[in-house]
Write a protein that holds these residues in place. Structure first.
Motif, short mmCIF file in Angstrom:
data_model
loop_
_atom_site.label_atom_id
_atom_site.label_comp_id
_atom_site.label_asym_id
_atom_site.label_seq_id
_atom_site.Cartn_x
_atom_site.Cartn_y
_atom_site.Cartn_z
N ASN A 131 39.94 38.65 28.97
CA ASN A 131 38.52 38.59 29.36
C ASN A 131 38.35 38.74 30.87
O ASN A 131 37.55 38.03 31.50
N LEU A 132 39.09 39.65 31.44
CA LEU A 132 39.03 39.89 32.88
C LEU A 132 37.88 40.84 33.22
O LEU A 132 37.43 41.63 32.38
N GLU A 133 37.44 40.76 34.45
CA GLU A 133 36.47 41.74 34.93
C GLU A 133 37.16 43.09 35.01
O GLU A 133 38.30 43.19 35.47
N ASN A 134 36.45 44.12 34.56
CA ASN A 134 37.05 45.45 34.53
C ASN A 134 37.07 46.06 35.93
O ASN A 134 36.21 46.83 36.32
N LYS A 135 38.08 45.67 36.68
CA LYS A 135 38.27 46.17 38.04
C LYS A 135 39.77 46.19 38.32
O LYS A 135 40.58 45.86 37.46
N GLU A 136 40.15 46.61 39.52
CA GLU A 136 41.57 46.64 39.86
C GLU A 136 42.09 45.22 40.08
O GLU A 136 41.50 44.43 40.82
N HIS A 137 43.20 44.91 39.42
CA HIS A 137 43.86 43.62 39.55
C HIS A 137 45.29 43.84 40.03
O HIS A 137 45.86 44.92 39.88
N THR A 138 45.87 42.78 40.59
CA THR A 138 47.26 42.79 41.03
C THR A 138 48.03 41.72 40.28
O THR A 138 47.57 40.59 40.16
N VAL A 139 49.20 42.10 39.78
CA VAL A 139 50.11 41.15 39.13
C VAL A 139 51.31 40.96 40.03
O VAL A 139 51.92 41.94 40.48
N ARG A 140 51.65 39.69 40.29
CA ARG A 140 52.84 39.39 41.10
C ARG A 140 53.81 38.54 40.29
O ARG A 140 53.40 37.58 39.62
N VAL A 141 55.07 38.91 40.36
CA VAL A 141 56.16 38.15 39.72
C VAL A 141 57.11 37.71 40.83
O VAL A 141 57.58 38.55 41.60
N ALA A 167 30.05 47.05 28.12
CA ALA A 167 30.11 45.94 27.17
C ALA A 167 31.21 44.94 27.47
O ALA A 167 31.37 43.95 26.77
N ALA A 168 32.00 45.17 28.54
CA ALA A 168 33.13 44.30 28.84
C ALA A 168 32.66 42.96 29.39
O ALA A 168 31.75 42.89 30.20
N SER A 169 33.29 41.88 28.90
CA SER A 169 32.99 40.56 29.41
C SER A 169 34.08 40.14 30.40
O SER A 169 35.12 40.77 30.48
N SER A 170 33.84 39.07 31.16
CA SER A 170 34.83 38.64 32.14
C SER A 170 34.81 37.12 32.25
O SER A 170 33.79 36.47 32.01
N SER A 171 35.95 36.55 32.61
CA SER A 171 36.05 35.12 32.83
C SER A 171 35.82 34.82 34.30
O SER A 171 35.99 35.69 35.16
N SER A 172 35.44 33.58 34.62
CA SER A 172 35.10 33.24 35.99
C SER A 172 36.34 33.11 36.87
O SER A 172 36.32 33.48 38.04
N VAL A 173 37.45 32.56 36.32
CA VAL A 173 38.67 32.38 37.09
C VAL A 173 39.82 33.03 36.33
O VAL A 173 40.43 32.42 35.45
N PRO A 174 40.15 34.30 36.65
CA PRO A 174 41.23 34.98 35.93
C PRO A 174 42.59 34.40 36.29
O PRO A 174 42.89 34.18 37.47
N ALA A 175 43.40 34.13 35.27
CA ALA A 175 44.74 33.59 35.52
C ALA A 175 45.57 33.74 34.25
O ALA A 175 45.04 33.85 33.14
#
Length: 275
Positions: A131-141, A167-175
């Protein structure tokens, strides 16, 4: 129905498969993916222990500065990895530069699965961020604080078609959130409109309508055009030209005149001779 109307109907029929609303789909980021940025000491692990995704994974050990990052645009991301029969962990952070980033220290120990079990050492989905905002995200390991390992096997992320973005939904704090129980790829539950993650080897089902729809429409249009031009040709050849009619009439009159002239009998008075 005119030829133009028929043409428009067939054009819409051919275009219909292409305007059908497409479903979201998943993209795989394996440890061999060139989009990944590696920093610090990472070791490429060859096939051996367990069943990693696509046969390989990478590890960083005793290097607190080591990290791996990649970027994606989508509404969900899933961490794929194996669990181990000894102390192993890895830290996952979504959008690490964000002020509300919440790193997840994911414990990868598994002391309950027997080595003879088919799921022992099997790469499965262990954590997700949905449920992320449809935008560019970064994943770090990276290696967690006071921890030893970081493991990078694979990630799956869900990307949307342009028609699905609104129609995409998003959560307030993506994690990232750890799954209570590891899930085999084909069984991962996910919120709509995100579909179940699929492996990189899987292929999208072939839509025959997309292939044969336009072909049939083009063939029908071609046949219709041929029929139309044949009809026009017959119509033209079947219509008499008024000039041709006048010419025919003149010819007929001339022939009639010749018939009359050839059948006329002329009487000639010959002079009477004296005997």
């Amino acid at each position: 129905m005119t030829f133009t109307v028929l043409f428009l109907h067939l054009f819409l029929l051919a275009a219909l498969p292409f305007v059908t609303r497409a479903e979201p789909h998943n993209v795989t980021v394996d440890d061999w993916d060139p989009s990944i940025t590696w920093s610090g000491s990472w070791s490429q692990t060859l096939p051996g222990f367990g069943k990693p995704f696509n046969g390989t994974y990478r590890t960083a050990k005793d290097d607190p500065e080591a990290y791996a990052e990649f970027k994606f645009t989508g509404t969900a991301v899933y961490f794929v990895g194996a669990r181990w029969p000894y102390v192993v962990s890895t830290r996952l952070t979504l959008d690490p530069d964000s002020s509300d980033a919440r790193p997840l220290l994911l414990k990868l120990e598994d002391y309950t699965t027997k080595t003879v079990d088919e799921n022992f050492g099997l790469a499965m989905v262990l954590a997700s961020a949905t449920n992320l905002e449809n935008k560019e995200h970064t994943v770090r390991v990276d290696v967690g604080t006071n921890e030893t390992y970081a493991v990078f096997d694979a990630f799956l992320y869900t990307t949307l078609e342009s028609s699905d973005v609104a129609a995409a939904s998003s959560s307030s704090v993506p994690a990232f959130t750890a799954l209570q129980e590891p899930e085999i790829l084909a069984q991962v539950p996910s919120a709509q409109p995100t579909p179940t993650p699929v492996s990189a080897a899987s292929k999208k089902p072939l839509n025959l309508a997309v292939i044969f729809g336009p072909i049939c429409a083009v063939v029908a249009l071609f046949l219709l055009a041929c029929g139309y031009f044949v009809w026009r040709f017959k119509k033209r050849t079947g219509t008499k030209n008024p000039r041709d009619d006048l010419y025919s009439k003149d010819v007929e009159k001339e022939k009639e005149s010749e018939r009359h002239s050839s059948s006329t009998v002329y009487e000639i008075d010959l002079p009477t001779g004296k005997h």
